[in-house]
Design a protein around this motif. Sequence first.
Motif, short mmCIF file in Angstrom:
data_model
loop_
_atom_site.label_atom_id
_atom_site.label_comp_id
_atom_site.label_asym_id
_atom_site.label_seq_id
_atom_site.Cartn_x
_atom_site.Cartn_y
_atom_site.Cartn_z
N ALA A 105 0.81 -1.10 -0.07
CA ALA A 105 -0.13 -0.15 0.05
C ALA A 105 0.86 1.18 -0.01
O ALA A 105 0.45 2.35 -0.78
CB ALA A 105 -0.95 -0.12 1.22
N ALA A 106 1.79 1.15 0.67
CA ALA A 106 2.85 2.48 0.70
C ALA A 106 3.51 2.71 -0.51
O ALA A 106 3.76 3.83 -0.96
CB ALA A 106 3.81 2.06 1.95
N ALA A 107 4.03 1.56 -1.17
CA ALA A 107 4.69 1.56 -2.59
C ALA A 107 3.69 2.16 -3.64
O ALA A 107 4.09 3.00 -4.29
CB ALA A 107 4.95 0.05 -2.87
N GLN A 108 2.42 1.50 -3.34
CA GLN A 108 1.43 2.43 -4.50
C GLN A 108 1.12 3.94 -4.15
O GLN A 108 1.29 4.53 -5.07
CB GLN A 108 0.12 1.67 -4.22
CG GLN A 108 -0.80 2.03 -5.08
CD GLN A 108 -2.36 1.20 -5.14
OE1 GLN A 108 -2.43 0.48 -4.08
NE2 GLN A 108 -3.02 1.25 -5.96
N ALA A 109 1.07 4.18 -2.86
CA ALA A 109 1.05 5.45 -2.60
C ALA A 109 2.24 6.46 -2.92
O ALA A 109 2.19 7.65 -3.33
CB ALA A 109 0.74 5.77 -1.09
N ALA A 110 3.46 5.83 -3.01
CA ALA A 110 4.53 6.54 -3.62
C ALA A 110 4.66 6.44 -4.95
O ALA A 110 5.74 7.10 -5.46
CB ALA A 110 5.71 5.99 -2.79
N GLY A 111 4.07 5.58 -5.61
CA GLY A 111 4.20 5.56 -7.21
C GLY A 111 5.25 4.52 -7.54
O GLY A 111 5.76 4.89 -8.41
N GLN A 112 5.80 3.70 -6.50
CA GLN A 112 6.94 3.04 -6.91
C GLN A 112 6.75 1.44 -7.15
O GLN A 112 5.72 0.89 -6.59
CB GLN A 112 7.93 2.85 -5.74
CG GLN A 112 8.42 4.57 -5.39
CD GLN A 112 9.34 4.54 -4.21
OE1 GLN A 112 10.14 3.73 -4.09
NE2 GLN A 112 9.22 5.52 -3.34
N ASP A 113 7.39 0.90 -7.88
CA ASP A 113 7.45 -0.67 -8.13
C ASP A 113 7.72 -1.47 -6.69
O ASP A 113 8.38 -0.90 -6.07
CB ASP A 113 8.50 -1.06 -8.89
CG ASP A 113 8.50 -2.76 -9.13
OD1 ASP A 113 7.74 -2.96 -9.94
OD2 ASP A 113 9.29 -3.23 -8.45
N PRO A 114 6.75 -2.33 -6.28
CA PRO A 114 6.77 -2.93 -4.94
C PRO A 114 8.11 -3.67 -4.55
O PRO A 114 8.68 -3.72 -3.39
CB PRO A 114 5.70 -3.92 -4.91
CG PRO A 114 5.09 -3.99 -6.33
CD PRO A 114 5.50 -2.71 -6.95
N VAL A 115 8.76 -3.96 -5.63
CA VAL A 115 10.10 -4.56 -5.62
C VAL A 115 11.13 -3.59 -5.11
O VAL A 115 11.90 -3.68 -4.16
CB VAL A 115 10.41 -5.59 -6.83
CG1 VAL A 115 11.66 -6.16 -6.35
CG2 VAL A 115 9.46 -6.92 -6.78
N GLU A 116 11.06 -2.66 -6.05
CA GLU A 116 12.06 -1.61 -5.82
C GLU A 116 11.87 -0.98 -4.38
O GLU A 116 12.96 -0.64 -3.77
CB GLU A 116 11.99 -0.62 -7.00
CG GLU A 116 12.58 -1.39 -8.31
CD GLU A 116 13.98 -1.95 -8.04
OE1 GLU A 116 14.83 -1.21 -7.43
OE2 GLU A 116 14.29 -2.91 -8.56
N PHE A 117 10.70 -0.76 -4.13
CA PHE A 117 10.31 0.09 -3.00
C PHE A 117 10.86 -0.70 -1.57
O PHE A 117 11.34 -0.21 -0.85
CB PHE A 117 8.78 0.07 -2.91
CG PHE A 117 8.48 0.90 -1.60
CD1 PHE A 117 8.44 2.38 -1.62
CD2 PHE A 117 7.74 0.38 -0.62
CE1 PHE A 117 7.89 3.17 -0.47
CE2 PHE A 117 7.28 1.01 0.51
CZ PHE A 117 7.50 2.41 0.54
N ARG A 118 10.71 -1.98 -1.51
CA ARG A 118 11.28 -2.94 -0.67
C ARG A 118 12.58 -2.79 -0.55
O ARG A 118 13.48 -2.73 0.38
CB ARG A 118 10.75 -4.30 -0.72
CG ARG A 118 9.27 -4.50 -0.37
CD ARG A 118 8.73 -5.84 -0.81
NE ARG A 118 7.37 -6.25 -0.08
CZ ARG A 118 6.37 -5.92 -0.74
NH1 ARG A 118 6.47 -5.22 -1.83
NH2 ARG A 118 5.06 -6.00 -0.23
N LEU A 119 13.57 -3.00 -2.02
CA LEU A 119 15.03 -3.10 -1.82
C LEU A 119 15.58 -1.66 -1.51
O LEU A 119 16.48 -1.69 -0.71
CB LEU A 119 15.33 -3.10 -3.45
CG LEU A 119 15.23 -4.55 -3.80
CD1 LEU A 119 15.29 -4.69 -5.30
CD2 LEU A 119 15.79 -5.73 -3.08
N ARG A 120 14.80 -0.45 -1.69
CA ARG A 120 15.08 0.95 -1.23
C ARG A 120 15.27 0.89 0.33
O ARG A 120 16.20 1.44 0.89
CB ARG A 120 14.40 1.98 -1.70
CG ARG A 120 14.62 2.05 -3.38
CD ARG A 120 13.54 3.31 -3.78
NE ARG A 120 14.25 4.43 -3.43
CZ ARG A 120 13.53 5.71 -3.08
NH1 ARG A 120 12.17 5.58 -3.20
NH2 ARG A 120 13.95 6.72 -2.83
#
Length: 286
Positions: A105-120
Motif C-alpha cells: 500500500a505504501a509503495a502504491q501511494a509512493a508511485g513505486q514498483d513494490p520490489v524496488e520500494f522494498r529494496l530501497r
Amino acid sequence: AAGFHRPPASHRVRARLDADGFISDWWHALSSSHVLFTNAAVPPWMQRLTDLIGDDGTARGQHPPYGFTRQRRSLTLTRLPIATGPWRGLGAGPNVLAIESAMDAAAQAAGQDPVEFRLRHLARAETGPHLQSPARLAAVLRRVAERSAAVPLAPGAARGVACGVYKGLSVAAAVAEVVVDREAIRVTRLWCSHDCGAIIDARGVRAQVEGNLVWSLGLVLSDELPTPGGRPQVERFGAYALPRIGQMPHLDIDLVASEAAPSGAGETAIVAGAGAVFNAIVGATG
C-alpha cells in the motif's frame, strides 16, 4: 475440541512517507492472544506471571526488516475461552502478512514498483536480532522477482510479491499469480526463493517450503475457526478448511546455495507466501 488453536489477530499499521518516497514513520499495533504462555507450554500459575511480560511467540515477526526513520510496535494480549497455542510460524505468519500488505500500500501511494520500494528500504536496514543480513533478504527478493518475470503473465491474472525473515536468520521471498472471477479466487502459480544457509537435505528443505506455502494459502483464503459459546465449531481435521490438493498452484521453489551456517527451514517460507497471495488478490481486484 480439545486442541490448541492459532489465535485470531487484529492489526493496524500506520505509515508516513517523506518527500523522497521513503517511510519515515511506522506504527504497527497488534492485538491477539497467547501462543507460548498457554497450557500448551506452561502451568496456569506461570501463565498469570507472563501476562506482565508479553508473548514472544505472538509477537514473532512483528519487527519489520526494513529501514524506517522511526518506528513503534505495540502488542495487546487477551486470553480467550479456547486454548491457543503455536501453529506453523507462530505469530510470524499473520504479522508479516500485515507488514507486507502495508508495504504494498505504501509503495502504491509512493508511485513505486513494490520490489524496488522494498529494496530501497532494505538498503537502509540495520542489522540486529530481528535481521542479521539485509543483503540476504534483498538477494532472495531479487531472485524471485527475476524468476517470475521470465514467465508470461496468465490472461486475466495479477501478481503480488512479499518477503520476510524468520527469527532473524533464514529469509524468503515469494511471488504469487492469482486469478479472481465470480466463482473463486484461484492461485495459479507461486514462486519462492529461500535462503536458510547451508542445506543438509535439499529434499527435506523443499518439502518444508512446500508445506509453508500450503499454510500461506490457508492463512489468506480459508483459515477460520468459529467458536460460538467458546467452543470450536469444527471438531475434526477433515472438516477444517485447509487448502485441498485441487487448490494448489504450480510451485516454483528456488533453494539458494549458501556456505553460511544452517539457520532453519521449518517455518521460514510462511513469512513470504501469505503476503504474496494477499497482494496479488489486491492487484487483481483493486
